[in-house]
Design a protein around this motif. Structure first.
Motif, PDB file in Angstrom:
ATOM      1  N   GLY A 250       0.834  -1.200   0.000  1.00  0.00           N
ATOM      2  CA  GLY A 250       0.000   0.000   0.000  1.00  0.00           C
ATOM      3  C   GLY A 250       0.872   1.256   0.000  1.00  0.00           C
ATOM      4  O   GLY A 250       1.922   1.295   0.645  1.00  0.00           O
ATOM      5  N   LEU A 251       0.431   2.270  -0.747  1.00  0.00           N
ATOM      6  CA  LEU A 251       1.200   3.516  -0.833  1.00  0.00           C
ATOM      7  C   LEU A 251       0.546   4.587   0.039  1.00  0.00           C
ATOM      8  O   LEU A 251      -0.625   4.927  -0.144  1.00  0.00           O
ATOM      9  N   ASN A 252       1.312   5.094   1.017  1.00  0.00           N
ATOM     10  CA  ASN A 252       0.795   6.172   1.864  1.00  0.00           C
ATOM     11  C   ASN A 252       1.738   7.380   1.805  1.00  0.00           C
ATOM     12  O   ASN A 252       2.819   7.311   1.230  1.00  0.00           O
ATOM     13  N   LYS A 253       1.313   8.479   2.411  1.00  0.00           N
ATOM     14  CA  LYS A 253       2.072   9.743   2.328  1.00  0.00           C
ATOM     15  C   LYS A 253       3.443   9.617   3.002  1.00  0.00           C
ATOM     16  O   LYS A 253       4.418  10.206   2.549  1.00  0.00           O
ATOM     17  N   LYS A 254       3.503   8.825   4.053  1.00  0.00           N
ATOM     18  CA  LYS A 254       4.766   8.638   4.774  1.00  0.00           C
ATOM     19  C   LYS A 254       5.819   8.028   3.839  1.00  0.00           C
ATOM     20  O   LYS A 254       6.976   8.474   3.808  1.00  0.00           O
ATOM     21  N   ILE A 255       5.402   7.029   3.054  1.00  0.00           N
ATOM     22  CA  ILE A 255       6.328   6.402   2.095  1.00  0.00           C
ATOM     23  C   ILE A 255       6.730   7.407   1.022  1.00  0.00           C
ATOM     24  O   ILE A 255       7.910   7.533   0.677  1.00  0.00           O
ATOM     25  N   LEU A 256       5.751   8.147   0.483  1.00  0.00           N
ATOM     26  CA  LEU A 256       6.047   9.141  -0.562  1.00  0.00           C
ATOM     27  C   LEU A 256       7.077  10.154  -0.079  1.00  0.00           C
ATOM     28  O   LEU A 256       8.026  10.488  -0.799  1.00  0.00           O
ATOM     29  N   ILE A 277      -3.798   2.426  -1.903  1.00  0.00           N
ATOM     30  CA  ILE A 277      -3.405   3.840  -1.876  1.00  0.00           C
ATOM     31  C   ILE A 277      -4.254   4.548  -0.816  1.00  0.00           C
ATOM     32  O   ILE A 277      -5.439   4.258  -0.665  1.00  0.00           O
ATOM     33  N   THR A 278      -3.643   5.440  -0.063  1.00  0.00           N
ATOM     34  CA  THR A 278      -4.401   6.172   0.963  1.00  0.00           C
ATOM     35  C   THR A 278      -4.975   7.457   0.363  1.00  0.00           C
ATOM     36  O   THR A 278      -4.511   7.940  -0.677  1.00  0.00           O
ATOM     37  N   SER A 279      -5.968   8.010   1.025  1.00  0.00           N
ATOM     38  CA  SER A 279      -6.621   9.229   0.520  1.00  0.00           C
ATOM     39  C   SER A 279      -5.643  10.392   0.399  1.00  0.00           C
ATOM     40  O   SER A 279      -5.708  11.171  -0.551  1.00  0.00           O
ATOM     41  N   ASP A 280      -4.707  10.517   1.378  1.00  0.00           N
ATOM     42  CA  ASP A 280      -3.796  11.664   1.321  1.00  0.00           C
ATOM     43  C   ASP A 280      -2.820  11.560   0.143  1.00  0.00           C
ATOM     44  O   ASP A 280      -2.293  12.574  -0.328  1.00  0.00           O
TER      45      ASP A 280
END
Length: 311
Positions: A250-256, A277-280
C-alpha cells in the motif's frame, strides 16, 4: 480536425498489440486537439453526426462506460446503451445473436466490455461493425493504457526514457498488460511490483523488470501506477489478508515523503482507498488521477473519430 489521409493501421481497437507507434502518436495528437475542444465553452463537435455507436457492457462498469458515452456525445454520435444483466443474455442468448440484433438496427460501431478474454477478437470475425474493446477479462483494456500513457506524456513532455512501475495485482489486470505493451512501444522502461503470487510467470518475456520490494520499486521509478486488488476475478486466496497486502504494497504519504525523489502517482480506478493507496496520496499534488479521468474522454474521442474515418 485531422487530415483525411491520416488513419489507424487497424480497423478495430481490440488491443494495444494491434497498434504500431505511429498509430499511438496519431491517437495522442488527435486527443490533444479534442482536449482543447473539451476546454471550450461549447464542448461539442459534429465529427460523428451520422455514426451510430452501441455500448455493450457484459460486465459492470461506471467510469469506462460514462467516459465512452461522454466522448460519443461530444462527437455528436447517436448512441445506444446495452447492459447485459438486464438483457436477453440473462435468458441464454448468445453473444453473436445479441450483437447481430443490435446491428440489425443499423449500428456502425460497437464498444464492448466482456468478462472473457478474446471476446472482441471473436466478434470482429463474425460481424461487420467496427469494435472497440473496453476491457475483455484479464486480457486487455487498450483505451485505459492509451489515456495513461497520454497522461504521462502530458506531465513529462514525452514517455520515452521514463521509468514506470505498475504495482499490485498484475496477474488479473487487463490494465497492466495493455500498459506494458503501450509503454514499451513508446520507449519507456517498465517494472512490475507485487507479491510473487500476483506476478504472472510469462511477465519476463514482455521485457519488464520484476521487483517484490515496494520501496525499491518506488525509488527506481518516475511514475507509479497503483492497481487495485481484483477480488472479483480471484477464485483462490493469493495473499493472507488485505491488511497484510496493504502493509507491504500500500502507498501512503509517509512512504512518498520518505523517497529520495518526487514521483508521480497514477491509478486507473476505481480506487480502494486505504488498501493500495491512501486518501492523502490520491488527493496529493503528486497524483494525476483526475487528469487521467479528464484525458480519458479526449483519448476515447480520438479513438472513435479515427476509427470512424475508415468506414
Amino acid at each position: 480536425m485531422m487530415a483525411d489521409q491520416q488513419k489507424l493501421s487497424s480497423r478495430h481497437l481490440l488491443g494495444i498489440k494491434d497498434l504500431n507507434r505511429n498509430d499511438i502518436e496519431l491517437i495522442f495528437e488527435t486527443a490533444a486537439n479534442f482536449k482543447a475542444v473539451l476546454n471550450r465553452p461549447i464542448k461539442k463537435v459534429p465529427s460523428l453526426r451520422d455514426v451510430t455507436i452501441a455500448n455493450i457492457f457484459f460486465e459492470n462498469s461506471t467510469r469506462t462506460r460514462l467516459s465512452f458515452e461522454l466522448a460519443q456525445k461530444r462527437l455528436s454520435a447517436d448512441t445506444v446503451n446495452f447492459a447485459a444483466a438486464s438483457s436477453s443474455v440473462s435468458k441464454g442468448e448468445t453473444l453473436i445473436d445479441t450483437v447481430n440484433n443490435i446491428l440489425a438496427m443499423k449500428v456502425d460501431m460497437v464498444v464492448m466490455r466482456h468478462p472473457y478474454a478474446g471476446a472482441g477478437i471473436f466478434l470482429s470475425r463474425h460481424i461487420k461493425a467496427q469494435i472497440v474493446n473496453a476491457g475483455d477479462g484479464a486480457h486487455e483494456h487498450p483505451t485505459q493504457a492509451l489515456l495513461d500513457a497520454f497522461s504521462i506524456r502530458e506531465k513529462y513532455g514525452e514517455v520515452s526514457g521514463k521509468k514506470v512501475v505498475i504495482v499490485g495485482d498484475i496477474l488479473h489486470s487487463r490494465v497492466a498488460l495493455s500498459n506494458i505493451l503501450c509503454l514499451k512501444q513508446l520507449g519507456a522502461e517498465v517494472m512490475v511490483c507485487g507479491p510473487t503470487t500476483l506476478i504472472p510467470k510469462f511477465i519476463g518475456s514482455l521485457g519488464v523488470k520484476v521487483e517484490h520490494n515496494l520501496i525499491k520499486a518506488l525509488n527506481w521509478c518516475d511514475v507509479a501506477n497503483m492497481l487495485r486488488i481484483q477480488l472479483e476475478r480471484q477464485d483462490i486466496k493469493y495473499f493472507p489478508s488485505l491488511r497484510e497486502y496493504t502493509m507491504l504494497y500500500g502507498l501512503n504519504k509517509k512512504i512518498l515523503d520518505f523517497l529520495d525523489k518526487e514521483i508521480t502517482v497514477m491509478h486507473p480506478g476505481p480506487i480502494n482507498r486505504g488498501v493500495e493507496i491512501t486518501s492523502d496520496v490520491a488527493d496529493s499534488k503528486q497524483s494525476i488521477i483526475l487528469d487521467q479521468v479528464e484525458n480519458g474522454v479526449a483519448v476515447r474521442m480520438a479513438v472513435l473519430y479515427l476509427l470512424a474515418g475508415q468506414m
